[in-house]
Design an enzyme around this catalytic site. Structure first.
Site, PDB file in Angstrom:
ATOM      1  N   ASP A 192       0.818  -1.217   0.000  1.00  0.00           N
ATOM      2  CA  ASP A 192       0.000   0.000   0.000  1.00  0.00           C
ATOM      3  C   ASP A 192       0.851   1.265   0.000  1.00  0.00           C
ATOM      4  O   ASP A 192       0.337   2.364  -0.163  1.00  0.00           O
ATOM      5  CB  ASP A 192      -0.950  -0.001   1.204  1.00  0.00           C
ATOM      6  CG  ASP A 192      -2.074   1.011   1.075  1.00  0.00           C
ATOM      7  OD1 ASP A 192      -2.584   1.188  -0.044  1.00  0.00           O
ATOM      8  OD2 ASP A 192      -2.437   1.632   2.092  1.00  0.00           O
TER       9      ASP A 192
ATOM     10  N   SER B 139      -6.598   5.246  -0.166  1.00  0.00           N
ATOM     11  CA  SER B 139      -6.863   3.980  -0.834  1.00  0.00           C
ATOM     12  C   SER B 139      -8.366   3.715  -0.791  1.00  0.00           C
ATOM     13  O   SER B 139      -8.996   3.823   0.269  1.00  0.00           O
ATOM     14  CB  SER B 139      -6.124   2.835  -0.136  1.00  0.00           C
ATOM     15  OG  SER B 139      -4.738   3.100  -0.078  1.00  0.00           O
TER      16      SER B 139
ATOM     17  N   GLN C 179      -4.884  -1.336  -7.393  1.00  0.00           N
ATOM     18  CA  GLN C 179      -5.545  -0.432  -6.447  1.00  0.00           C
ATOM     19  C   GLN C 179      -6.139   0.758  -7.177  1.00  0.00           C
ATOM     20  O   GLN C 179      -5.551   1.289  -8.126  1.00  0.00           O
ATOM     21  CB  GLN C 179      -4.557   0.084  -5.398  1.00  0.00           C
ATOM     22  CG  GLN C 179      -5.205   1.000  -4.358  1.00  0.00           C
ATOM     23  CD  GLN C 179      -4.222   1.553  -3.345  1.00  0.00           C
ATOM     24  OE1 GLN C 179      -3.867   2.717  -3.398  1.00  0.00           O
ATOM     25  NE2 GLN C 179      -3.777   0.705  -2.422  1.00  0.00           N
TER      26      GLN C 179
END
Length: 288
Positions: A205, A229, A279
């Protein structure tokens, strides 16, 4: 946090019962809980309900609400299915009465089959040739924007070395790509595959939304863009070793509607493809 031991203390949850686990949070420089932490903690919860030695091969998650750093997170695991070859778990994360996150994870029994993979890009600069985030903080401290300097001053259990460093004092648009070598700090011997996958997910991430901002870097930066995110998916292909540097090669096929989409491949130094990440994140210009 400064070593892998500190990271494991964060990611390994306290068991409440067979399907519920509690975790705490540590900042990575943001006022809200880091998405990678929630992803990894949720996988820790899910994996601890797997009793048949099956291996995590994919997960898909949505971030529903920003997490409060001061409030414990409870992870509730549902057993969706234990089939002949696959086991599926659903994890829901709550803070008090607020649902902040959901994740589905699938585990597969180990089987033999066909194999192929894409190749790592040739000519990538090796980590020994590059400055780390720590080096950048030390070498360019007085010249860095305040927000970037504060971010780099946070102590982390992971060292990052980007293959290219965008000059914040001479902003210009860049290709929609980003490549970063990373390595854990501390003793990594004896980590089992499930633990390594959880740590890898935590790291995944970091950095990925940079690829979505690079094409707009002449005007967009972390100080004038709200980022978060929104969802995160990951596929795990092969076992690997954390004792050497790994390369996270990212690209952004599209940004639109204040959202940026990016995907990335994680390779060993020898070019073995370990995992793939996708993502979509919020990249909303802050209006003054």
């Amino acid at each position: 946090m400064t070593t892998v031991d500190d990271l494991l203390n964060l990611l390994v949850l306290d068991k409440v019962n067979d399907s519920a686990f509690n975790g705490v949070s540590k900042t990575v420089g943001s006022p809200i809980v880091f998405g990678g932490q929630v992803l990894a903690q949720a996988l820790n919860a899910a994996s601890r309900t797997i009793k048949n030695n099956r291996v995590l091969h994919s997960m898909h998650a949505y971030f529903l609400e920003a997490g409060d750093l001061e409030c414990p997170i409870t992870y509730n695991v549902s057993n969706v299915r234990d089939g002949g070859s696959f086991s599926v778990r659903r994890v829901t994360a709550h803070q008090n009465d607020t649902r902040i996150f959901i994740l589905s994870a699938s585990f597969h029994k180990q089987e033999d089959g066909y194999e192929h993979q894409i190749q790592m890009k040739k000519g990538v600069k090796q980590p020994e040739e590059l400055l780390s985030w720590t080096d950048m903080r030390t070498e360019f401290s007085d010249a860095l924007p305040k927000t970037l300097k504060s971010f780099l001053e946070i102590k982390r259990p992971v060292e990052f070395k980007p293959t290219a460093f965008a000059n914040p004092l001479q902003p210009k648009n860049l290709p929609p790509t980003h490549e970063v070598w990373f390595k854990l700090k501390g003793d990594v011997k004896g980590l089992d595959l499930a633990t390594k996958q959880q740590i890898l997910t935590y790291i995944s991430d970091y950095n990925i939304l940079t690829a979505t901002l690079n094409p707009h870097a002449s005007k967009a930066h972390w100080g004038n863009t709200q980022t978060a995110s929104l969802d995160h998916s990951m596929w795990y292909f092969r076992d690997f070793d954390f004792s050497d540097w790994l390369l996270y090669a990212m690209e952004s096929p599209s940004t639109s509607g204040a959202r940026g989409f990016a995907r990335g491949n994680i390779f060993t130094r020898e070019g073995v493809l370990v995992a793939t990440v996708a993502q979509e994140g919020l990249i909303r210009p802050i209006k003054k």
